[in-house]
Each structure stands twice: as C-alpha cells, then as structure tokens.
Design an enzyme around this catalytic site. Structure first.
Site, PDB file in Angstrom:
ATOM      1  N   HIS A  51      -5.584  -3.629   5.380  1.00  0.00           N
ATOM      2  CA  HIS A  51      -5.183  -3.924   4.004  1.00  0.00           C
ATOM      3  C   HIS A  51      -6.361  -4.488   3.211  1.00  0.00           C
ATOM      4  O   HIS A  51      -6.355  -5.657   2.817  1.00  0.00           O
ATOM      5  CB  HIS A  51      -3.991  -4.894   3.972  1.00  0.00           C
ATOM      6  CG  HIS A  51      -3.582  -5.258   2.581  1.00  0.00           C
ATOM      7  ND1 HIS A  51      -3.016  -4.356   1.700  1.00  0.00           N
ATOM      8  CD2 HIS A  51      -3.710  -6.409   1.872  1.00  0.00           C
ATOM      9  CE1 HIS A  51      -2.802  -4.945   0.538  1.00  0.00           C
ATOM     10  NE2 HIS A  51      -3.220  -6.192   0.602  1.00  0.00           N
TER      11      HIS A  51
ATOM     12  N   ASP B 141       0.844  -1.204   0.000  1.00  0.00           N
ATOM     13  CA  ASP B 141       0.000   0.000   0.000  1.00  0.00           C
ATOM     14  C   ASP B 141       0.879   1.254   0.000  1.00  0.00           C
ATOM     15  O   ASP B 141       0.573   2.244  -0.674  1.00  0.00           O
ATOM     16  CB  ASP B 141      -0.931  -0.017   1.215  1.00  0.00           C
ATOM     17  CG  ASP B 141      -1.820  -1.247   1.226  1.00  0.00           C
ATOM     18  OD1 ASP B 141      -2.342  -1.604   0.149  1.00  0.00           O
ATOM     19  OD2 ASP B 141      -1.982  -1.872   2.287  1.00  0.00           O
TER      20      ASP B 141
HETATM   21  N1  NAD Z   1      -0.406  -8.452   1.711  1.00  0.00           N
HETATM   22  C1  NAD Z   1      -0.449  -8.052   0.456  1.00  0.00           C
HETATM   23  O1  NAD Z   1      -0.251  -6.881   0.175  1.00  0.00           O
HETATM   24  C2  NAD Z   1      -0.679  -9.037  -0.648  1.00  0.00           C
HETATM   25  C3  NAD Z   1      -0.365  -8.689  -1.973  1.00  0.00           C
HETATM   26  C4  NAD Z   1      -0.564  -9.606  -2.972  1.00  0.00           C
HETATM   27  C5  NAD Z   1      -1.076 -10.868  -2.669  1.00  0.00           C
HETATM   28  N2  NAD Z   1      -1.369 -11.182  -1.387  1.00  0.00           N
HETATM   29  C6  NAD Z   1      -1.875 -12.509  -1.025  1.00  0.00           C
HETATM   30  O2  NAD Z   1      -0.798 -13.436  -1.035  1.00  0.00           O
HETATM   31  C7  NAD Z   1      -1.322 -14.757  -1.227  1.00  0.00           C
HETATM   32  C8  NAD Z   1      -0.516 -15.503  -2.282  1.00  0.00           C
HETATM   33  O3  NAD Z   1      -0.652 -14.903  -3.533  1.00  0.00           O
HETATM   34  P1  NAD Z   1       0.068 -15.521  -4.838  1.00  0.00           P
HETATM   35  O4  NAD Z   1      -0.270 -14.646  -5.968  1.00  0.00           O
HETATM   36  O5  NAD Z   1       1.485 -15.814  -4.547  1.00  0.00           O
HETATM   37  O6  NAD Z   1      -0.721 -16.897  -4.970  1.00  0.00           O
HETATM   38  P2  NAD Z   1      -0.247 -18.233  -5.735  1.00  0.00           P
HETATM   39  O7  NAD Z   1      -1.429 -19.117  -5.857  1.00  0.00           O
HETATM   40  O8  NAD Z   1       0.501 -17.890  -6.956  1.00  0.00           O
HETATM   41  O9  NAD Z   1       0.801 -18.874  -4.710  1.00  0.00           O
HETATM   42  C9  NAD Z   1       0.414 -19.332  -3.464  1.00  0.00           C
HETATM   43  C10 NAD Z   1       1.316 -20.456  -3.074  1.00  0.00           C
HETATM   44  O10 NAD Z   1       0.895 -20.910  -1.790  1.00  0.00           O
HETATM   45  C11 NAD Z   1       1.087 -22.315  -1.780  1.00  0.00           C
HETATM   46  N3  NAD Z   1       0.330 -22.936  -0.706  1.00  0.00           N
HETATM   47  C12 NAD Z   1      -0.973 -23.259  -0.622  1.00  0.00           C
HETATM   48  N4  NAD Z   1      -1.230 -23.890   0.533  1.00  0.00           N
HETATM   49  C13 NAD Z   1      -0.066 -23.945   1.213  1.00  0.00           C
HETATM   50  C14 NAD Z   1       0.327 -24.469   2.470  1.00  0.00           C
HETATM   51  N5  NAD Z   1      -0.534 -25.055   3.278  1.00  0.00           N
HETATM   52  N6  NAD Z   1       1.623 -24.364   2.826  1.00  0.00           N
HETATM   53  C15 NAD Z   1       2.509 -23.757   2.021  1.00  0.00           C
HETATM   54  N7  NAD Z   1       2.215 -23.256   0.821  1.00  0.00           N
HETATM   55  C16 NAD Z   1       0.935 -23.342   0.426  1.00  0.00           C
HETATM   56  C17 NAD Z   1       0.632 -22.767  -3.158  1.00  0.00           C
HETATM   57  O11 NAD Z   1       1.115 -24.055  -3.461  1.00  0.00           O
HETATM   58  C18 NAD Z   1       1.230 -21.669  -4.033  1.00  0.00           C
HETATM   59  O12 NAD Z   1       2.527 -22.020  -4.482  1.00  0.00           O
HETATM   60  C19 NAD Z   1      -2.793 -14.557  -1.580  1.00  0.00           C
HETATM   61  O13 NAD Z   1      -3.586 -14.796  -0.447  1.00  0.00           O
HETATM   62  C20 NAD Z   1      -2.876 -13.106  -1.975  1.00  0.00           C
HETATM   63  O14 NAD Z   1      -4.163 -12.565  -1.817  1.00  0.00           O
HETATM   64  C21 NAD Z   1      -1.185 -10.291  -0.380  1.00  0.00           C
HETATM   65  O1  LMR Z   2      -5.558  -7.281  -4.215  1.00  0.00           O
HETATM   66  C1  LMR Z   2      -5.278  -8.412  -3.843  1.00  0.00           C
HETATM   67  O2  LMR Z   2      -6.113  -9.317  -3.772  1.00  0.00           O
HETATM   68  C2  LMR Z   2      -3.847  -8.746  -3.517  1.00  0.00           C
HETATM   69  C3  LMR Z   2      -3.202  -7.772  -2.594  1.00  0.00           C
HETATM   70  O3  LMR Z   2      -3.883  -7.642  -1.395  1.00  0.00           O
HETATM   71  C4  LMR Z   2      -2.948  -6.432  -3.222  1.00  0.00           C
HETATM   72  O4  LMR Z   2      -3.178  -5.417  -2.580  1.00  0.00           O
HETATM   73  O5  LMR Z   2      -2.454  -6.400  -4.364  1.00  0.00           O
END
Ligand code: NAD
Ligand code: LMR
Length: 340
Positions: free
Chosen positions: A202, A175
């Site tokens: 968030h 953010d």
């Molecule tokens: N905080 C933030 O600002 C922010 C920003 C972007 C994404 N996110 C979040 O991050 C998360 C991941 O996003 P992504 O794009 O990498 O998803 P993705 O699906 O590409 O990757 C997620 C990974 O988690 C793994 N996984 C699932 N269950 C698991 C477990 N029990 N133990 C270990 N690994 C496990 C999967 O195998 C996969 O490799 C999502 O929840 C997304 O919303 C948060």
């Molecule tokens: O928007 C989402 O779902 C992923 C993450 O929280 C973001 O802010 O990009």
C-alpha cells in the site's frame, strides 16, 4: 403482498446477505484513533453495521464526544468512548476486531514512509496493549505506512507470544475501491458490478491493480488506458492529499473502505461462506513475508491466501519492480520492532 409475507421475505434477504438478525453472535469492535479524520466516519459506519453489538471508540482525546454523538443513532450497537492510556485496556477487552486508524496523515510532498517515525511508535504501543487485552482479536491495520506497520504489529505479537498470522491484516481495501471506480468510469460499466484485485502493498508502485482480471472484462480499453488507470490507482492517495492541500489525506473514502473490510471480517467470523477481499497479510504468494492479495476470510480470520492468478507482461513487470521497495519497507518495520 401480505405484511407477514413481506416481513419474512425481508428477513430471508437479510439472511442471504449475511445479516441474519437472530443467528449472529455478539461481536465487539474497537476503533483506535476513533476521534480522527478516518476514525469519526468509520465509527458512524460501524455503528450502522447490524453485525456489531458493541462498539468501543478509543483515542488520546475527544472520544467521549464522538461516542455520545454516534450513540444517538438508531441501531443496536452499544457504544462507549475511551480516552487516554488508562482506559485503553477496558476499550480493548473482549474485542473480536480491532481497527487501527491512529497516527498522523500525510501532507503534500510527503511519502507514506515519511510517517514512519511517528506512526511506528504509536502502532507498537497499541499492539502491545492488544496482545495483553484481546490477544485473539482480528487486527485491521490502517495506519501508514501499512507496508511497515503490519510487520511491526507481527513482531510485537510474536514477542508477546500471541501472534496468529491469520488475524493480522493490512487494510488495502481503499486501493480496490479506487481501482473499481477508475475502471468503471473508463470502461463505462456500472461500478457496483465491478471487481478488480489489487496486490502487492500500500504505497506508490507497490500498489499493483490487476486490470487483466477485472470483471466485467472490457475490450474497449487500450494498453495506454490500462497504464493510466494503474498509475492513477497507485497515486490515488496522493491525488487526495494534494486536493486537501495540507488538511490531511483520504478520510471519507478510507472510512468507507475500512467499513467494507471490517464487514467482510465480521461475516467471515460469523461463518458466512465465500467472503474474499484483498489484504496485506503474511504470505507465501511471493518470496516476501507479507504481500497483499485476495484472501478468503473465515471463522478464524484468514482461511486461505489466494494466489495471483495469471498476470500479463505489464503486470509481471510491475510485480518485479515493486518487490525491492516492499521488501525494504517490511524489513524497516521488523528492525524497528526489534530495536525499540
Ligand atoms: N490504509 C489506508 O488505505 C489509509 C488511508 C488513509 C489514511 N491512512 C492512514 O491512517 C492514519 C490516520 O489518518 P487520519 O486522516 O484519520 O488522521 P487524523 O490525524 O485525522 O486522526 C488520527 C487520530 O489518531 C489519534 N492518535 C494519535 N496517537 C494515538 C494513540 N497513541 N492512540 C490512539 N489514537 C491516537 C489522534 O488523536 C487522531 O484522532 C494515517 O496514518 C494515514 O496515513 C491509511
Ligand atoms: O495517501 C495517503 O497518505 C493515505 C492513504 O494511504 C491513501 O491511500 O489514501
């Protein structure tokens, strides 16, 4: 300049930026969800961080390949990939920082809260293992919905008797990254010089950028500009989800943000002074038990949760509006942790 002088100048520079090569202790970082969209570039960036001596990549599948790939890079961190429940303990053992980007991402039309049903269980299981295998580690929670997954983690740690509020962080750095970029573009200032605190939580309106405190200050922006920048920051995640059209959410900018925040945590642990980042932490800044604000990082994690500073009327209104949603997301996480 003589080569010896050049070398010592470079070392001095490294030290002044908190990257002293000789003085730093060994640090192990574990990434849970390391084979995913965020996990892979985050693994790359953490491998490049000179403060990391050991990097442990865990996922339910695919981690040996990611670890083998990243391990060929010319930096000191020793790498190992771990896969599946049986190897989770070993992946975590001795970690100073655990970063969690495990779980499903959004598709267009979804809210972050729509991820709760799947991600809450994943986070709960991973935090149970953290409590067992590395109870003293800092935990950087990326998995959404952060407004609920952080309270879930806190409850899991409380139940295990390992909770330390100084060591649990919801990663809201993306953010701040977005607010800086959008503000720099609109105000016409170099993004590298910009800072904008982002407080609250968030998700949607719980993300509250405080542009009145942005530096360098700009007097060229109208109230209309500020409101548009606020909305764009709040909707930044959705902007990426829609542009990716079903192929997930922010991964590369999130890996960057996750690496920036982990680097700040490492510097804090290593005793570098005045390391301040925004994060969603246990807080008394408002009446809510968790809240994102500026946090000073130190040798034990959170050294000080900083207040909000002076808000203008627009920001005060935003703060009041976000509390209802944020409270309910926090309570949902706490209830889940107790009920399952
Ligand atoms: N905080 C933030 O600002 C922010 C920003 C972007 C994404 N996110 C979040 O991050 C998360 C991941 O996003 P992504 O794009 O990498 O998803 P993705 O699906 O590409 O990757 C997620 C990974 O988690 C793994 N996984 C699932 N269950 C698991 C477990 N029990 N133990 C270990 N690994 C496990 C999967 O195998 C996969 O490799 C999502 O929840 C997304 O919303 C948060
Ligand atoms: O928007 C989402 O779902 C992923 C993450 O929280 C973001 O802010 O990009």
């Amino acid at each position: 300049m003589r080569p010896s002088l050049l070398k010592s100048t470079a070392e001095l520079l490294r030290r002044s930026r908190g990257y002293a090569s000789t003085a730093n202790p060994e640090r192990k970082v574990a990434i849970l969800g390391a084979a995913g969209g965020i996990g892979q570039p985050l693994s790359l960036l953490m491998k490049l961080n000179p403060l990391v001596s050991s990097l442990s990549l865990y996922d339910i599948a695919g981690t040996p390949g990611v670890a083998a790939d990243v391990s060929h890079i010319n930096s000191p961190a020793l790498m190992k990939g771990f896969m599946g429940d049986d190897q989770l303990g070993e992946a975590l053992e001795g970690s100073d920082i655990v970063i969690i980007p495990a779980g499903v991402p959004r598709k267009p039309g979804m809210t972050r809260d729509d991820l709760f049903n799947i991600n809450a269980g994943i986070v709960k299981a991973l935090c149970t293992a953290i409590a067992k295998h590395c109870p003293n580690a800092l935990v950087n929670m990326i998995s959404n919905p952060v407004n609920s997954t952080v309270p879930i983690a806190a409850e899991v740690f409380k139940k295990a008797g390992t909770y330390d509020e100084k060591k649990l962080f919801g990663v809201t750095t993306l953010d701040v990254v977005r607010a800086k970029t959008f503000y720099a573009g609109k105000a016409g200032v170099p993004v590298t010089e910009v800072n904008v605190p982002v407080v609250g939580g968030h998700a949607g309106i719980t993300i509250l950028p405080l542009f009145s405190q942005a530096t360098p200050a700009s007097n060229s922006l109208s109230q209309e500009d500020i409101e548009a920048l606020t909305k764009r920051t709040q909707d930044g995640g959705t902007e990426v989800v829609e542009a990716k059209a079903g192929k997930g959410s922010a991964t590369l900018s999130m890996a960057y943000a996750g690496a920036v925040f982990a680097d700040a945590c490492l510097k804090g642990l290593n005793g570098v002074p005045d390391i301040v980042e925004c994060s969603f932490v246990q807080s008394t800044v408002t009446e809510l038990p968790f809240f994102a604000s500026k946090v000073r990082l130190g040798k034990n994690g959170v050294e000080e949760v900083l207040g909000l500073g002076e808000l203008n009327d627009f920001e005060k209104k935003g703060l009041e509006s976000l509390k209802v949603e944020l409270k309910s997301s926090i309570e949902k996480g706490i209830k889940f942790a107790h009920g399952n």
